[in-house]
Design a protein around this motif. Structure first.
Motif, PDB file in Angstrom:
ATOM      1  N   PRO A  15      -9.839   6.083  -4.631  1.00 37.20           N
ATOM      2  CA  PRO A  15     -10.216   4.725  -3.489  1.00 37.20           C
ATOM      3  C   PRO A  15      -8.741   3.735  -3.182  1.00 37.20           C
ATOM      4  CG  PRO A  15     -11.805   4.510  -5.853  1.00 37.20           C
ATOM      5  CD  PRO A  15     -10.908   5.426  -5.716  1.00 37.20           C
ATOM      6  N   SER A  16      -9.122   3.546  -2.163  1.00 36.33           N
ATOM      7  CA  SER A  16      -8.072   2.524  -1.150  1.00 36.33           C
ATOM      8  C   SER A  16      -7.579   1.489  -2.089  1.00 36.33           C
ATOM      9  CB  SER A  16      -8.613   2.742   0.338  1.00 36.33           C
ATOM     10  OG  SER A  16      -9.052   1.489   0.308  1.00 36.33           O
ATOM     11  N   GLY A  17      -7.877   1.212  -2.519  1.00 33.28           N
ATOM     12  CA  GLY A  17      -7.836  -0.845  -2.932  1.00 33.28           C
ATOM     13  C   GLY A  17      -6.528  -0.292  -4.888  1.00 33.28           C
ATOM     14  N   TYR A  18      -7.306   0.812  -4.791  1.00 35.18           N
ATOM     15  CA  TYR A  18      -6.588   1.255  -6.128  1.00 35.18           C
ATOM     16  C   TYR A  18      -4.469   1.034  -6.314  1.00 35.18           C
ATOM     17  CZ  TYR A  18      -9.920   2.597  -9.207  1.00 35.18           C
ATOM     18  OH  TYR A  18     -11.133   2.564 -10.217  1.00 35.18           O
ATOM     19  N   PHE A  19      -4.863   1.766  -4.755  1.00 36.81           N
ATOM     20  CA  PHE A  19      -2.884   1.681  -4.433  1.00 36.81           C
ATOM     21  C   PHE A  19      -2.002   0.117  -4.048  1.00 36.81           C
ATOM     22  CE2 PHE A  19      -5.344   5.475  -1.846  1.00 36.81           C
ATOM     23  CZ  PHE A  19      -4.486   6.506  -3.086  1.00 36.81           C
ATOM     24  N   TRP A  60       0.991   4.248  -2.724  1.00 37.74           N
ATOM     25  CA  TRP A  60       0.504   5.887  -2.523  1.00 37.74           C
ATOM     26  C   TRP A  60       1.732   6.238  -3.033  1.00 37.74           C
ATOM     27  CZ3 TRP A  60      -3.111   7.927  -0.165  1.00 37.74           C
ATOM     28  CH2 TRP A  60      -3.257   9.850   0.281  1.00 37.74           C
ATOM     29  N   SER A  88     -12.365   8.769 -11.369  1.00 41.61           N
ATOM     30  CA  SER A  88     -12.589   8.575  -9.765  1.00 41.61           C
ATOM     31  C   SER A  88     -12.743   9.853  -9.294  1.00 41.61           C
ATOM     32  CB  SER A  88     -11.067   7.822  -9.366  1.00 41.61           C
ATOM     33  OG  SER A  88     -11.202   7.780  -8.084  1.00 41.61           O
ATOM     34  N   PHE A 125       1.127  -1.010   0.006  1.00 44.94           N
ATOM     35  CA  PHE A 125      -0.261   0.279   0.265  1.00 44.94           C
ATOM     36  C   PHE A 125       1.137   1.388  -0.101  1.00 44.94           C
ATOM     37  CE2 PHE A 125      -2.378   3.617   2.143  1.00 44.94           C
ATOM     38  CZ  PHE A 125      -3.688   3.314   1.314  1.00 44.94           C
TER      39      PHE A 125
END
Length: 242
Positions: free
Chosen positions: A62-66, A42, A197, A38
């Motif tokens: 979205p956090s899943g993209y990282f 980032w 996004s 992650f």
């Protein structure tokens, strides 16, 4: 006659592997690797978007993209990350190999006192948090470097993997009032789609690969609520087979 049998059964039970401990170690290892992934993602996203003068926070990624970006970082550096991880994983078992055991036993190692060994263990416990922070910093720096390399490669190719986009704004849109001439430029397909996004479109303008001057990539964030229609061209003009 039953007491000795019970006594002999105790060491076998005590020596049995603790599956709960193994499961806990595996969970901690997976969690630590996911956190590193992650952080690397980032760093990649931050540096990649900064190349277009955009920020991570404002796009609502979205956090899943990282995690996906972190996967890109790993695959881009797979040629040295995998051998390095194998060496680190096998290092504790080096003394178990016969040839390594013979070399270690043949070498005159110095004998340390109990006080020295205790101080060494204490220093290791103190340095361990710093080592963990160093690993996270390294993952973040690796993500940023990978993003720089990716941007340079895409720029050299004229960003041909990014689709051209034609955007038709709504009649009551504020785009024409805030930036005159922008709706016409969007409708003419002069921008490429960087990311969609968080209810916005992140667009950038890319000149053809054979442009006589150095390409400029001014970015633009358009709210989806201001758009009436959008058309994507997978192969932008000038990027087809030559």
């Amino acid at each position: 006659m039953t007491a000795p049998a019970a006594e002999t059964a105790l060491p076998a039970a005590a020596g049995a592997p603790s599956f709960a401990g193994i499961a806990l170690d595996a969970t901690l290892l997976v969690t630590f690797a996911t956190a590193l992934l992650f952080v690397a993602g980032w760093g990649y996203a931050e540096q990649w978007l900064a190349s277009f003068d955009l920020g991570v926070i404002g796009l609502g990624i979205p956090s899943g993209y990282f995690a996906m970006y972190g996967y890109w970082v790993v695959t881009a550096n797979l040629w040295w990350l995998v051998p390095g991880a194998v060496v680190v994983a096998l290092a504790p078992f080096l003394r178990c190999w016969p040839w390594a055991r013979r070399r270690l036993q043949a070498r005159p190692w110095p004998r340390f006192s109990a006080e020295t060994r205790t101080a060494t263990r204490g220093a290791a416990r103190v340095l361990r948090p710093g080592l963990i922070l160093l690993l996270f910093w390294g993952a973040y720096a690796l993500g940023r470097q990978t993003a720089d390399d990716s941007f340079a490669r895409h720029e050299g190719e004229g960003f041909c993997t990014f689709p051209a986009v034609r955007v038709v704004s709504k009649e009551a849109s504020m785009l024409a009032k805030s930036l005159p001439g922008l709706p016409e430029a969007l409708a003419a397909g002069q921008y490429r789609l960087l990311i969609q996004s968080g209810g916005v479109l992140a667009l950038f303008r890319a000149d053809p690969p054979d442009a006589p001057v150095k390409p400029q990539h001014p970015s633009l964030v358009v709210p989806v609520a201001e758009i009436a229609a959008m058309e994507l061209t997978p192969v932008p003009p000038g990027c087809g087979p030559r």
